[in-house]
Design a protein around this motif. Structure first.
Motif, PDB file in Angstrom:
ATOM      1  N   ARG A   1       0.809  -1.222   0.000  1.00 25.29           N
ATOM      2  CA  ARG A   1       0.000   0.000   0.000  1.00 25.29           C
ATOM      3  C   ARG A   1       0.841   1.271   0.000  1.00 25.29           C
ATOM      4  O   ARG A   1       0.369   2.329  -0.403  1.00 25.29           O
ATOM      5  CB  ARG A   1      -0.933   0.014   1.225  1.00 25.29           C
ATOM      6  N   ARG A   2       2.090   1.179   0.476  1.00 25.63           N
ATOM      7  CA  ARG A   2       2.943   2.369   0.537  1.00 25.63           C
ATOM      8  C   ARG A   2       4.263   2.059  -0.160  1.00 25.63           C
ATOM      9  O   ARG A   2       5.013   1.180   0.264  1.00 25.63           O
ATOM     10  CB  ARG A   2       3.188   2.785   1.990  1.00 25.63           C
ATOM     11  N   LEU A   3       4.532   2.798  -1.233  1.00 27.38           N
ATOM     12  CA  LEU A   3       5.685   2.517  -2.081  1.00 27.38           C
ATOM     13  C   LEU A   3       6.581   3.732  -2.235  1.00 27.38           C
ATOM     14  O   LEU A   3       6.123   4.827  -2.548  1.00 27.38           O
ATOM     15  CB  LEU A   3       5.210   2.089  -3.472  1.00 27.38           C
ATOM     16  N   ILE A   4       7.878   3.540  -2.020  1.00 31.40           N
ATOM     17  CA  ILE A   4       8.887   4.509  -2.446  1.00 31.40           C
ATOM     18  C   ILE A   4       9.463   3.980  -3.751  1.00 31.40           C
ATOM     19  O   ILE A   4      10.042   2.886  -3.792  1.00 31.40           O
ATOM     20  CB  ILE A   4      10.007   4.681  -1.408  1.00 31.40           C
ATOM     21  N   PHE A   5       9.279   4.745  -4.816  1.00 27.28           N
ATOM     22  CA  PHE A   5       9.829   4.359  -6.118  1.00 27.28           C
ATOM     23  C   PHE A   5      10.991   5.289  -6.445  1.00 27.28           C
ATOM     24  O   PHE A   5      10.828   6.508  -6.505  1.00 27.28           O
ATOM     25  CB  PHE A   5       8.771   4.453  -7.217  1.00 27.28           C
ATOM     26  N   VAL A   6      12.152   4.705  -6.655  1.00 27.50           N
ATOM     27  CA  VAL A   6      13.360   5.483  -6.963  1.00 27.50           C
ATOM     28  C   VAL A   6      13.582   5.454  -8.470  1.00 27.50           C
ATOM     29  O   VAL A   6      13.828   4.396  -9.052  1.00 27.50           O
ATOM     30  CB  VAL A   6      14.582   4.918  -6.219  1.00 27.50           C
ATOM     31  N   GLY A   7      13.471   6.618  -9.107  1.00 29.59           N
ATOM     32  CA  GLY A   7      13.647   6.706 -10.549  1.00 29.59           C
ATOM     33  C   GLY A   7      15.096   6.493 -10.964  1.00 29.59           C
ATOM     34  O   GLY A   7      16.012   6.444 -10.131  1.00 29.59           O
ATOM     35  N   THR A   8      15.301   6.365 -12.259  1.00 28.16           N
ATOM     36  CA  THR A   8      16.666   6.185 -12.768  1.00 28.16           C
ATOM     37  C   THR A   8      17.422   7.517 -12.756  1.00 28.16           C
ATOM     38  O   THR A   8      16.843   8.577 -12.961  1.00 28.16           O
ATOM     39  CB  THR A   8      16.645   5.619 -14.193  1.00 28.16           C
ATOM     40  N   GLY A   9      18.705   7.449 -12.537  1.00 33.15           N
ATOM     41  CA  GLY A   9      19.546   8.641 -12.533  1.00 33.15           C
ATOM     42  C   GLY A   9      20.003   9.001 -13.936  1.00 33.15           C
ATOM     43  O   GLY A   9      19.552   8.409 -14.926  1.00 33.15           O
ATOM     44  N   PRO A  10      20.907   9.967 -14.058  1.00 34.28           N
ATOM     45  CA  PRO A  10      21.483  10.311 -15.369  1.00 34.28           C
ATOM     46  C   PRO A  10      22.467   9.223 -15.780  1.00 34.28           C
ATOM     47  O   PRO A  10      23.686   9.361 -15.616  1.00 34.28           O
ATOM     48  CB  PRO A  10      22.166  11.660 -15.110  1.00 34.28           C
ATOM     49  N   LEU A  11      21.953   8.139 -16.324  1.00 32.42           N
ATOM     50  CA  LEU A  11      22.761   6.948 -16.575  1.00 32.42           C
ATOM     51  C   LEU A  11      23.889   7.216 -17.569  1.00 32.42           C
ATOM     52  O   LEU A  11      24.912   6.543 -17.543  1.00 32.42           O
ATOM     53  CB  LEU A  11      21.867   5.810 -17.075  1.00 32.42           C
ATOM     54  N   GLY A  12      23.665   8.183 -18.436  1.00 29.01           N
ATOM     55  CA  GLY A  12      24.707   8.539 -19.393  1.00 29.01           C
ATOM     56  C   GLY A  12      25.895   9.235 -18.755  1.00 29.01           C
ATOM     57  O   GLY A  12      26.921   9.441 -19.411  1.00 29.01           O
TER      58      GLY A  12
END
Length: 370
Positions: A222-233
C-alpha cells in the motif's frame, strides 16, 4: 486499515501531524509508523541475493567492495559500504532487511519476514530479457513471486486480516529500470535489428512495470517509495567513449523519458486504487546536481570512479586487481556504475526529507506517516 483516531494518544496525533508537516527530524526513528521494509530492485539495493545464485557472475562479494562496511566485509553490496536499502531502513527505525535467498535454510522464516526482506538482485530489470542467461539474477517478476510466497507464510501464521494489516503498515522500496535501459543502449550500439524504437521500448517497459505494481498491490502493498533512474549517461562507464568524457546524451534522454512515463503511470494508479500511496524520487535531478555542483554536496570528484581500472577507472569494474581511492567520501561514484556510500547517504536523506522538487507527490517521511 487505519486504527480509529480515538484509540490513539493525543501526543501521538500531534507527533504524526508534525511529521506530515516537516518530515522525520534527523536521527528520529519511525518504529511505530513502519512495521517492515520490503525491498525490490537491482544492484543499487541488492544486499547479497546474487551471492546465492550459483552460476551468476553478477556479484560484489569480493574486495574492495564493503571496505567501509562494518567489519570491512564484502557482503554482496555494490558499494564501498552501505547502500540505499540500508539507509532507508535506518531512517525508518528498522534493521536492514536480509537477502531473501539467504533465508532458505532458516527454520523460523516467518519471524524474519515480519521485520522485512530484501529481494533485490544486481543486474536485474523489469523485463525478463534483461538477465536471461544462466539465471544471472532475479528479474522483478521473480522477486514478486518470492514475495508472494512470503505473504502466504504471513497469512498462515497471522491469518488473512492480520497479515493484511501488517502489510498496510509496511513500506515497500523499489529501484528498477536502470539495467533495462543499459541493455537497450548496448543493443542499439551493437546494431541489433530486432529492437523497438526508443519510445516504444519505454512504453512497453512501463506497461510491464504497471502490471507488476498491480500484482504487488494485490499482494498487500500500500505504501511505495519508487526510486527513478539517474542520469545513466553520466556514469563513468558511459562517459569513457565520449569526447572529453562527457555524459552520453542518448542514454540520459532514455532515463528522463522512462522517469516521466513512470510518474504518469503511478499517478494513474492512484485513481484506480483509493488506498494506494507512493513517493517518487527524481534521482536524475538529484544526481545531476551532484555532478554539476559537487562541492555543494560535499563531493570533489563526480566523473572518475573510486574503484576500477582504465580511463575514469571505468574500463575494468571494481575487482580485487583494481585500484581504489582513499578519499571515498569525496567521490560520487564508487565504481563504473554505482554510487559511493556517501552518495547513497545523501540521496536517501533527500528521499525521506526532500521537497516536491525532488520527491513527488510527497516525500518518504510523509509517506510513512500516512
Amino acid at each position: 486499515m487505519r486504527e480509529p483516531l480515538c484509540s490513539l494518544p493525543v501526543f501521538w496525533l500531534l507527533w504524526s501531524a508534525a511529521v506530515l508537516q516537516c518530515g522525520l527530524p534527523r536521527g528520529v526513528h519511525a518504529t511505530k509508523l513502519v512495521r517492515a521494509l520490503y525491498v525490490f530492485g537491482d544492484s543499487l539495493v541488492d544486499v547479497g541475493n546474487n551471492n546465492h545464485l550459483r552460476f551468476s557472475v553478477l556479484k560484489a562479494n569480493y574486495r574492495h567492495n564493503g571496505i567501509d562496511y562494518p567489519g570491512g566485509e564484502s557482503t554482496g553490496r555494490f558499494s564501498n559500504g552501505k547502500n540505499a536499502a540500508d539507509f532507508i531502513a535506518m531512517h525508518v527505525g528498522l534493521e536492514s532487511p536480509p537477502p531473501y535467498l539467504s533465508l532458505r535454510s532458516t527454520s523460523n522464516r516467518t519471524a524474519v519476514f515480519l521485520s522485512g526482506v530484501n529481494f533485490a538482485s544486481g543486474g536485474c530489470g523489469i523485463s525478463d530479457e534483461t538477465a536471461k542467461k544462466l539465471e544471472q539474477c532475479l528479474p522483478l517478476k521473480k522477486q514478486i513471486r518470492y514475495y508472494s510466497h512470503l505473504r502466504q507464510s504471513l497469512v498462515q501464521q497471522l491469518g488473512n486480516m492480520n497479515a493484511g494489516k501488517h502489510l498496510e503498515r509496511s513500506l515497500f522500496l523499489l529501484v528498477i529500470g536502470n539495467n533495462d535501459i543499459f541493455h537497450y543502449v548496448k543493443a542499439v550500439s551493437e546494431g541489433y535489428l530486432w529492437i523497438p524504437p526508443p519510445l516504444e521500448f519505454i512504453d512497453s517497459l512501463v506497461l510491464m512495470l504497471e502490471g507488476q505494481l498491480k500484482r504487488l498491490y494485490e499482494l498487500g502493498a500500500r505504501r511505495l517509495i519508487f526510486v527513478g533512474t539517474g542520469p545513466l549517461g553520466c556514469c563513468p562507464s558511459h562517459r569513457i567513449g565520449n569526447k572529453g568524457w562527457k555524459c552520453d546524451p542518448y542514454t540520459n534522454w532514455l532515463s528522463l523519458s522512462y522517469n516521466t512515463a513512470v510518474r504518469q503511470m503511478l499517478q494513474k494508479m492512484i485513481s484506480g486504487f483509493h488506498d494506494w500511496r507512493y513517493s517518487f524520487f527524481d534521482t536524475y535531478k538529484a544526481v545531476m546536481e551532484y555532478i554539476d555542483m559537487p562541492e555543494r554536496y560535499g563531493f570533489v570528484e563526480a566523473k572518475t570512479a573510486c574503484c576500477g581500472l582504465g580511463p575514469l577507472r571505468a574500463k575494468v569494474p571494481c575487482l580485487p586487481i583494481s585500484y581504489y581511492c582513499s578519499n571515498r567520501d569525496e567521490h560520487v561514484f564508487w565504481d563504473f556504475r554505482h554510487p559511493t556510500e556517501a552518495a547513497y547517504r545523501n540521496l536517501c536523506d533527500m528521499i525521506l526529507r526532500g521537497s516536491e522538487e525532488y520527491v513527488y507527490p510527497i516525500n518518504g517521511s510523509q509517506l510513512v506517516s500516512i
